[in-house]
Structures are given as structure tokens and as C-alpha cells.
Scaffold this active site. Sequence first.
Site, short mmCIF file in Angstrom:
data_model
loop_
_atom_site.label_atom_id
_atom_site.label_comp_id
_atom_site.label_asym_id
_atom_site.label_seq_id
_atom_site.Cartn_x
_atom_site.Cartn_y
_atom_site.Cartn_z
N ARG A 159 0.80 -1.22 0.00
CA ARG A 159 0.00 0.00 0.00
C ARG A 159 0.84 1.28 0.00
O ARG A 159 0.34 2.37 -0.24
CB ARG A 159 -0.96 -0.01 1.21
CG ARG A 159 -2.07 -1.04 1.05
CD ARG A 159 -2.74 -1.39 2.38
NE ARG A 159 -1.96 -2.32 3.18
CZ ARG A 159 -2.34 -2.80 4.36
NH1 ARG A 159 -3.47 -2.42 4.88
NH2 ARG A 159 -1.57 -3.66 5.01
N LYS A 203 9.03 -1.82 3.35
CA LYS A 203 8.29 -0.92 4.25
C LYS A 203 9.10 -0.52 5.49
O LYS A 203 9.15 0.66 5.85
CB LYS A 203 6.99 -1.61 4.68
CG LYS A 203 6.08 -0.69 5.46
CD LYS A 203 5.12 -1.44 6.33
CE LYS A 203 3.89 -1.88 5.59
NZ LYS A 203 2.83 -2.35 6.51
N ARG A 238 45.93 45.38 -9.54
CA ARG A 238 44.80 45.74 -10.40
C ARG A 238 45.28 46.71 -11.47
O ARG A 238 46.33 47.35 -11.32
CB ARG A 238 43.69 46.38 -9.57
CG ARG A 238 44.09 47.68 -8.93
CD ARG A 238 43.04 48.19 -7.96
NE ARG A 238 43.42 49.47 -7.40
CZ ARG A 238 42.98 49.95 -6.25
NH1 ARG A 238 42.16 49.23 -5.51
NH2 ARG A 238 43.35 51.13 -5.83
N ALA A 261 41.34 47.24 -2.44
CA ALA A 261 40.07 46.77 -3.04
C ALA A 261 40.27 46.44 -4.51
O ALA A 261 41.06 47.09 -5.21
CB ALA A 261 39.00 47.84 -2.88
C1 UD1 Z 1 -1.92 -6.53 10.93
C2 UD1 Z 1 -2.88 -7.41 11.71
C3 UD1 Z 1 -4.07 -6.56 12.15
C4 UD1 Z 1 -3.62 -5.38 12.94
C5 UD1 Z 1 -2.58 -4.57 12.18
C6 UD1 Z 1 -1.96 -3.51 13.06
C7 UD1 Z 1 -2.64 -9.65 10.75
C8 UD1 Z 1 -3.25 -10.66 9.86
N1 UD1 Z 1 -3.32 -8.49 10.87
O1 UD1 Z 1 -2.56 -6.10 9.76
O2 UD1 Z 1 -4.94 -7.36 12.95
O3 UD1 Z 1 -4.72 -4.54 13.27
O4 UD1 Z 1 -1.51 -5.43 11.74
O5 UD1 Z 1 -1.10 -2.70 12.36
O6 UD1 Z 1 -1.60 -9.90 11.36
N2 UD1 Z 1 4.65 -9.64 7.76
C9 UD1 Z 1 5.61 -10.64 7.68
N3 UD1 Z 1 5.36 -11.72 6.90
C10 UD1 Z 1 4.22 -11.88 6.23
C11 UD1 Z 1 3.24 -10.87 6.32
C12 UD1 Z 1 3.48 -9.76 7.10
O7 UD1 Z 1 6.68 -10.51 8.28
O8 UD1 Z 1 4.09 -12.91 5.55
C13 UD1 Z 1 4.92 -8.45 8.59
C14 UD1 Z 1 4.83 -7.17 7.83
O9 UD1 Z 1 6.10 -6.82 7.29
C15 UD1 Z 1 4.36 -6.18 8.88
C16 UD1 Z 1 3.60 -7.03 9.87
O10 UD1 Z 1 3.94 -8.37 9.59
O11 UD1 Z 1 5.43 -5.54 9.53
C17 UD1 Z 1 2.11 -6.85 9.73
O12 UD1 Z 1 1.76 -7.05 8.38
P1 UD1 Z 1 0.82 -6.03 7.61
O13 UD1 Z 1 0.73 -6.48 6.21
O14 UD1 Z 1 1.23 -4.65 7.87
O15 UD1 Z 1 -0.54 -6.34 8.35
P2 UD1 Z 1 -1.80 -5.38 8.53
O16 UD1 Z 1 -2.68 -5.52 7.36
O17 UD1 Z 1 -1.36 -4.05 8.92
MG MG Z 2 0.41 -3.07 8.97
#
Ligand code: UD1
Ligand code: MG
Length: 491
Positions: A18, A25, A443, A426
Site C-alpha cells: 500500500r 516498508k 589591479r 580593493a
Molecule cells: C496486521 C494485523 C491486524 C492489525 C494490524 C496492526 C494480521 C493478519 N493483521 O494487519 O490485525 O490490526 O496489523 O497494524 O496480522 N509480515 C511478515 N510476513 C508476512 C506478512 C506480514 O513478516 O508474511 C509483517 C509485515 O512486514 C508487517 C507485519 O507483519 O510488519 C504486519 O503485516 P501487515 O501487512 O502490515 O498487516 P496489517 O494488514 O497491517
Molecule cells: Mg500493517
Amino acid sequence: MSANDLAVVILAAGKGTRLKSSRAKVLHRAGGRSLVDQIVRACVPLHAKKTLAVVGHQADQVTAALEPLDVQSVLQQPQNGTGHAMQVARRALGNARIALVLPGDAPLIRTETLKALIAAHRAGNAAATLLTAVLADPSGYGRVVRKSAASVSAIVEESQLTAEQQELNEINSSIYCFTLAKLWPALAQVKPNNQHRELYLTDAIAVLAAAGETVLAQVAPDSREVLGCNTRADLAEVDRVFRERKRAELMDAGVSFQLPETVLVDPEVIAGEDTVIEPGVQLLGKTRIGARCTIRTGSVLSDATLGDDVTVEPHCVVAQSRLDDGVIIGPFARLRPDNHLKTGSRVGNFVELKKSVLGEGTKAMHLSYLGDAKIGTKSNIGAGTITCNYDGFHKYPTTIGNKVFVGSDSTLVAPVRLADGAYIAAGSTITDNVPADSLGIGRGRQVTKRGWAAKKRRELAAADAPKKSRKAGKKKTAPRKPARKLKRRSR
Ligand code: UD1
Ligand code: MG
């Protein structure tokens, strides 16, 4: 707090779709540091036995950023969700009993809040303890479904909310404490029942609750601490909060800000009591400012070191330079790296400095370039003075002693040395060293031709007259006698 049984796991493998960025990120910046750097710093005082980060997207760059922070990377490839990320980290967690899990994109979290979460988890002997927040606008977050005032039955991701769950405004921060012996069997039961076909760590909560395990939730004291950076707008908001915190810290230390919301201060900046920062200033890097300084509007200081009672007039740019007590610069001065302005020296408008030293009380007030110049005390550098320090191949030094007077519009062709008390006329181009207390003048000499201008005007008027009269249809007048040639005045 004894933390021998505690490990920290930062989930940092996601792409951050996003954000629409080619950069991972967690490497985006807010408050003057990368997101992951901010999170690690919040965790350091917990003294966990080990700190891991699960990396995946742009793993090499993220791992490189983590190494100096003493964080071990675990590769998650492909990234099949936050639950999968924990499974990948399992082996590296060794015999840790409790894991504090944090997402890589919520950098505003404070150490005190994490300590309280861990303490609540231990005190409640829980399987999981969530950090939650109550938000006016909970959109984008997973929602917390409570079983009772104290315990939780599930986290529901936004895409899976039922009509009545839309009302829930307590959100999951993605910061949790897990008792690992309970987490692993629960995670094993989680299915990728969502549109992304991912294993969600959040789904382990419902499994634990259904099995009768204790799942607790702590509401964050300040809901802004859990802000996640999923979009550019989130990043801007998180940056704003960090900057606000930093300004508050400096205000507590006795620094005044005018229109504080317009001032950007990096995390390592310090400033002394009674220093005043005007609107639109940026204080960057390791800038250090003493007491009673004034940094006026529009100035940008990076890695600058200022003593006490320094004034930076409006719209100055200062990089990696040292300004001792009582120095005044600007308005519109540019200090490139490696300058040292000693006590009471002054630099005025449209003066550029690079690798130069100005001794005590020395002044360069107008329209100058001083590069690779070493200037002693109480010297005066006239308006428009230029050090010609570069011949297209190499840089050369200009050395100016004490109490030297450099007249306006002089060019000092380096390498060149003006000894103590030297006086430069100058408009000189100085190519040779000038000994102490001597006059240097280089100069072209002036020639004055008396009456020349008046004669010239008469000649021109005479040459013009026939054309004018033709136009007016008048009779031609006789041409004027050509003007007598001017006698050359001896020089
Ligand atoms: C997640 C939570 C949500 C919460 C929100 C808070 C889940 C499914 N949802 O959503 O409930 O309200 O955070 O900010 O967990 N990541 C990995 N490996 C993966 C996927 C993600 O390491 O396979 C890491 C991402 O880099 C990130 C974190 O996990 O730092 C959360 O992932 P993100 O995609 O940001 O989840 P949200 O949709 O924000
Ligand atoms: Mg998140």
C-alpha cells in the site's frame, strides 16, 4: 526485570504494497530513523535474551540495516502471512519461553508500554496478551472481540468483519506477548481462510480462546503508539508524532519554539536552555546547540555544533560546521562542511564557506566565497572577496593572518598567504604572498580623461542631428567639425 526467558520478534518480511514503493516498508523513515530502527530502540531496554526479525521482501537490505542494531534476521520466503512468519522464526527462538511480537510498521511504541504488556502477561499467566487501542476510526485494523472485560475471544480482520462487528472500535495493534509453548499448537490449527491465502497470526487468538487458554488484552495508554504505517499518509502522521515528541523533549530541557509544529528536529539533536527556535527551522543529524542561541526562521542545520549565544539569522544552511560562542551568521549564509568559526566571528549575507577557519572576531560580512581558507583573529574580509581555491585540477589553501584587511572585490588566487597586518587594496587579484604589515595591490591602474564624456556627448548629438532634421522634413544643416582628438594624459 529479569528477561532471560524473553525473546523479541519483529515481523518485517512484508512488502508494504500500500506504500507503492520499491523500498521495503520497514526501511521507510519516520522521525529521522527507519521504522525498524525505531522499533528496535524501543525494545533494547527490555534486555531480551534475543531479538529476531523475520525478513523477506528486500531481505538483503533489511538484514544489512538490522546488523548494526544487533538483531538476528530470519528469512521468510515466500511471505505467507504473519502466522507463517512466526512459524519460520520458531527454530531461532530456541528455548525462549515468552515472545514479544511486534510488527515492523508500528514504530511509535514506547518501552514503558511494552514493559507493562509483558508484566500483565506474566501476572495473568496468560497464553497470549494483546496490546489494543480504542480508535475513533478503526478502519484498516483487525478488531478485538472481547469475551469479558478482561479476556478476548478473537481478532477479526477488517475484510472478515460481520455487519455487527463493524461497530467494534478496539483494534489489534499487532503487538503481542505469547507463551510459546501454547502458541505453536494453536498456530498449527490455523488455516489460510482468507482472500490472500495467508496464515494469520491473529487467527491463533481464537484458537487459544476456544481451547480455554487465557487471552488478555491491554489497552495502550496513548492510542497513537500503535499507529501502523501502511500508507504514505500513515507515514506522515507517524513522523509528525515523533517530531512532536522530540520538540516536547527539548522544551522540557528549556528550549523555546515559535510555531513548534513547523520545526523539524532529528532525534539526536540537543539544545541548551533559553535557546529560541523560530518557525520553519530544521535541526538535523547530530546537531548540538548551546544555551541562549537563536536559530531564526528558515535555517537548516545538519550535524552542526554551536556554542552558547550563537545567532543564526534567517535562511542559513549549515552543514558539519562548528560555531563557537557568540558567533553570528547570516541572513542567507551557506556553510558547507568542515568550517570552524571561532568566538565572536561573523559571517554575513550571501557568504559561502567551505573547509575554512575564521579566527576570533574575524568578519566576512557580504557576498564572499571562502574555501580552504585559514584566517586568523580580527581580520576583515571585504565584500565580494573570493578565494580562488581550485584550478580545475586541485584545491589549494589560502592562509590569512591576524588583523589582515582584505579590500572589497578581491580575488585571492591560492595557494597564497597574507601575513599578519597585511592590507589588500580593493579590487585586487592577489597571486603572490603579501608579507606582514604590507600593502598588496594587484589591479589595472585608473586613467581619468577630463571632459571626455562631455565631448563624447556632443559628438553623438552632432551625428544624430541630420537624421532628426531629415525626419522633420527640414533643410540639411552643415555637418559639425569633427571633435579634436583627445590628448592622452600621461599615467
Ligand atoms: C496486521 C494485523 C491486524 C492489525 C494490524 C496492526 C494480521 C493478519 N493483521 O494487519 O490485525 O490490526 O496489523 O497494524 O496480522 N509480515 C511478515 N510476513 C508476512 C506478512 C506480514 O513478516 O508474511 C509483517 C509485515 O512486514 C508487517 C507485519 O507483519 O510488519 C504486519 O503485516 P501487515 O501487512 O502490515 O498487516 P496489517 O494488514 O497491517
Ligand atoms: Mg500493517
